[in-house]
Scaffold this motif. Structure first.
Motif, PDB file in Angstrom:
ATOM      1  N   LEU A  26       0.817  -1.209   0.000  1.00  0.00           N
ATOM      2  CA  LEU A  26       0.000   0.000   0.000  1.00  0.00           C
ATOM      3  C   LEU A  26       0.851   1.260   0.000  1.00  0.00           C
ATOM      4  N   ASP A  27       2.004   1.212   0.696  1.00  0.00           N
ATOM      5  CA  ASP A  27       2.856   2.391   0.810  1.00  0.00           C
ATOM      6  C   ASP A  27       4.249   1.990   1.288  1.00  0.00           C
ATOM      7  N   VAL A  28       5.236   2.770   0.904  1.00  0.00           N
ATOM      8  CA  VAL A  28       6.589   2.641   1.440  1.00  0.00           C
ATOM      9  C   VAL A  28       6.747   3.777   2.442  1.00  0.00           C
ATOM     10  N   LEU A  29       6.835   3.427   3.721  1.00  0.00           N
ATOM     11  CA  LEU A  29       6.861   4.441   4.767  1.00  0.00           C
ATOM     12  C   LEU A  29       8.253   5.011   5.003  1.00  0.00           C
ATOM     13  N   SER A  30       9.278   4.155   4.930  1.00  0.00           N
ATOM     14  CA  SER A  30      10.648   4.640   5.084  1.00  0.00           C
ATOM     15  C   SER A  30      11.607   3.606   4.523  1.00  0.00           C
ATOM     16  N   PHE A  31      12.779   4.095   4.129  1.00  0.00           N
ATOM     17  CA  PHE A  31      13.806   3.169   3.673  1.00  0.00           C
ATOM     18  C   PHE A  31      15.168   3.826   3.778  1.00  0.00           C
ATOM     19  N   ASP A  32      16.163   3.001   4.108  1.00  0.00           N
ATOM     20  CA  ASP A  32      17.564   3.394   4.056  1.00  0.00           C
ATOM     21  C   ASP A  32      18.362   2.130   3.756  1.00  0.00           C
ATOM     22  N   LEU A  33      19.662   2.192   3.861  1.00  0.00           N
ATOM     23  CA  LEU A  33      20.504   1.059   3.486  1.00  0.00           C
ATOM     24  C   LEU A  33      20.338  -0.155   4.402  1.00  0.00           C
ATOM     25  N   ASN A  34      19.811   0.052   5.625  1.00  0.00           N
ATOM     26  CA  ASN A  34      19.711  -1.033   6.597  1.00  0.00           C
ATOM     27  C   ASN A  34      18.292  -1.470   6.943  1.00  0.00           C
ATOM     28  N   GLU A  35      17.287  -0.687   6.512  1.00  0.00           N
ATOM     29  CA  GLU A  35      15.927  -0.982   6.932  1.00  0.00           C
ATOM     30  C   GLU A  35      14.920  -0.392   5.950  1.00  0.00           C
ATOM     31  N   ILE A  36      13.892  -1.188   5.614  1.00  0.00           N
ATOM     32  CA  ILE A  36      12.806  -0.730   4.752  1.00  0.00           C
ATOM     33  C   ILE A  36      11.503  -1.060   5.464  1.00  0.00           C
ATOM     34  N   LEU A  37      10.599  -0.082   5.548  1.00  0.00           N
ATOM     35  CA  LEU A  37       9.309  -0.275   6.194  1.00  0.00           C
ATOM     36  C   LEU A  37       8.209  -0.114   5.156  1.00  0.00           C
ATOM     37  N   LEU A  38       7.444  -1.209   4.942  1.00  0.00           N
ATOM     38  CA  LEU A  38       6.373  -1.218   3.951  1.00  0.00           C
ATOM     39  C   LEU A  38       5.035  -1.426   4.647  1.00  0.00           C
ATOM     40  N   GLU A  39       4.007  -0.723   4.177  1.00  0.00           N
ATOM     41  CA  GLU A  39       2.646  -0.999   4.611  1.00  0.00           C
ATOM     42  C   GLU A  39       2.034  -1.923   3.572  1.00  0.00           C
ATOM     43  N   THR A  40       1.620  -3.120   3.992  1.00  0.00           N
ATOM     44  CA  THR A  40       1.072  -4.106   3.062  1.00  0.00           C
ATOM     45  C   THR A  40      -0.368  -4.433   3.441  1.00  0.00           C
ATOM     46  N   GLU A  41      -1.007  -5.235   2.612  1.00  0.00           N
ATOM     47  CA  GLU A  41      -2.368  -5.701   2.879  1.00  0.00           C
ATOM     48  C   GLU A  41      -2.443  -6.516   4.161  1.00  0.00           C
ATOM     49  N   GLN A  42      -1.335  -7.104   4.582  1.00  0.00           N
ATOM     50  CA  GLN A  42      -1.311  -7.969   5.766  1.00  0.00           C
ATOM     51  C   GLN A  42      -0.666  -7.308   6.978  1.00  0.00           C
ATOM     52  N   VAL A  47      11.785  -4.844   6.768  1.00  0.00           N
ATOM     53  CA  VAL A  47      12.871  -5.603   6.147  1.00  0.00           C
ATOM     54  C   VAL A  47      14.173  -5.018   6.674  1.00  0.00           C
ATOM     55  N   LYS A  48      15.010  -5.877   7.267  1.00  0.00           N
ATOM     56  CA  LYS A  48      16.300  -5.423   7.793  1.00  0.00           C
ATOM     57  C   LYS A  48      17.412  -6.158   7.072  1.00  0.00           C
ATOM     58  N   GLY A  49      18.529  -5.479   6.883  1.00  0.00           N
ATOM     59  CA  GLY A  49      19.668  -6.071   6.205  1.00  0.00           C
ATOM     60  C   GLY A  49      20.747  -5.041   5.987  1.00  0.00           C
ATOM     61  N   SER A  50      21.512  -5.241   4.922  1.00  0.00           N
ATOM     62  CA  SER A  50      22.566  -4.284   4.590  1.00  0.00           C
ATOM     63  C   SER A  50      22.551  -4.028   3.095  1.00  0.00           C
ATOM     64  N   ASP A  51      22.916  -2.807   2.739  1.00  0.00           N
ATOM     65  CA  ASP A  51      22.963  -2.375   1.343  1.00  0.00           C
ATOM     66  C   ASP A  51      21.620  -2.596   0.637  1.00  0.00           C
ATOM     67  N   LEU A  52      20.514  -2.298   1.351  1.00  0.00           N
ATOM     68  CA  LEU A  52      19.174  -2.498   0.807  1.00  0.00           C
ATOM     69  C   LEU A  52      18.796  -1.370  -0.146  1.00  0.00           C
ATOM     70  N   HIS A  53      18.147  -1.742  -1.243  1.00  0.00           N
ATOM     71  CA  HIS A  53      17.704  -0.773  -2.244  1.00  0.00           C
ATOM     72  C   HIS A  53      16.309  -1.139  -2.714  1.00  0.00           C
ATOM     73  N   VAL A  54      15.504  -0.119  -3.024  1.00  0.00           N
ATOM     74  CA  VAL A  54      14.215  -0.317  -3.670  1.00  0.00           C
ATOM     75  C   VAL A  54      14.473  -0.159  -5.164  1.00  0.00           C
ATOM     76  N   ASN A  55      14.523  -1.294  -5.883  1.00  0.00           N
ATOM     77  CA  ASN A  55      14.825  -1.248  -7.316  1.00  0.00           C
ATOM     78  C   ASN A  55      13.651  -0.801  -8.148  1.00  0.00           C
ATOM     79  N   ARG A  56      12.454  -1.260  -7.788  1.00  0.00           N
ATOM     80  CA  ARG A  56      11.264  -0.898  -8.558  1.00  0.00           C
ATOM     81  C   ARG A  56      10.115  -0.711  -7.591  1.00  0.00           C
ATOM     82  N   LEU A  57       9.352   0.357  -7.795  1.00  0.00           N
ATOM     83  CA  LEU A  57       8.205   0.647  -6.955  1.00  0.00           C
ATOM     84  C   LEU A  57       7.034   1.007  -7.854  1.00  0.00           C
TER      85      LEU A  57
END
Length: 94
Positions: A26-42, A47-57
């Motif tokens: 539904l929405d991407v609330l925040s993102f950086d290289l170590n953490e991405i927060l998504l609002e989903t239907e569920q 998502v936590k990790g390293s060198d994280l990227h949103v390639n396609r939105l």
């Protein structure tokens, strides 16, 4: 058209902990290289990790492609702010 979006399903596919496809977003609330927060239907998906990227939105389709090293993915429920404050008040006046 909004009825289609409201009934959208949620799917999470992770490939070798390096890439991920998430649908029902539904929405991407925040993102950086170590953490991405998504609002989903569920619920909220962290998502936590390293060198994280949103390639396609594509919020129209509700799809997100992620890349990087994925360490963890966790869900939490979405709470409506009005409901939460009402619950606190009802607990105070019991």
């Amino acid at each position: 058209m909004e009825e289609k979006q409201a009934g959208r399903s949620h799917k999470l596919v992770v490939n070798n902990r390096k890439t991920s496809l998430v649908t029902g977003v539904l929405d991407v609330l925040s993102f950086d290289l170590n953490e991405i927060l998504l609002e989903t239907e569920q619920g909220m998906l962290m998502v936590k990790g390293s060198d994280l990227h949103v390639n396609r939105l594509s919020l129209e389709k509700g799809e997100v492609d992620l890349a990087g090293t994925i360490d963890s993915m966790s869900y939490s429920e979405v709470h409506a702010p009005g409901k939460q404050s009402a619950n606190i008040l009802s607990k105070l006046f019991r």
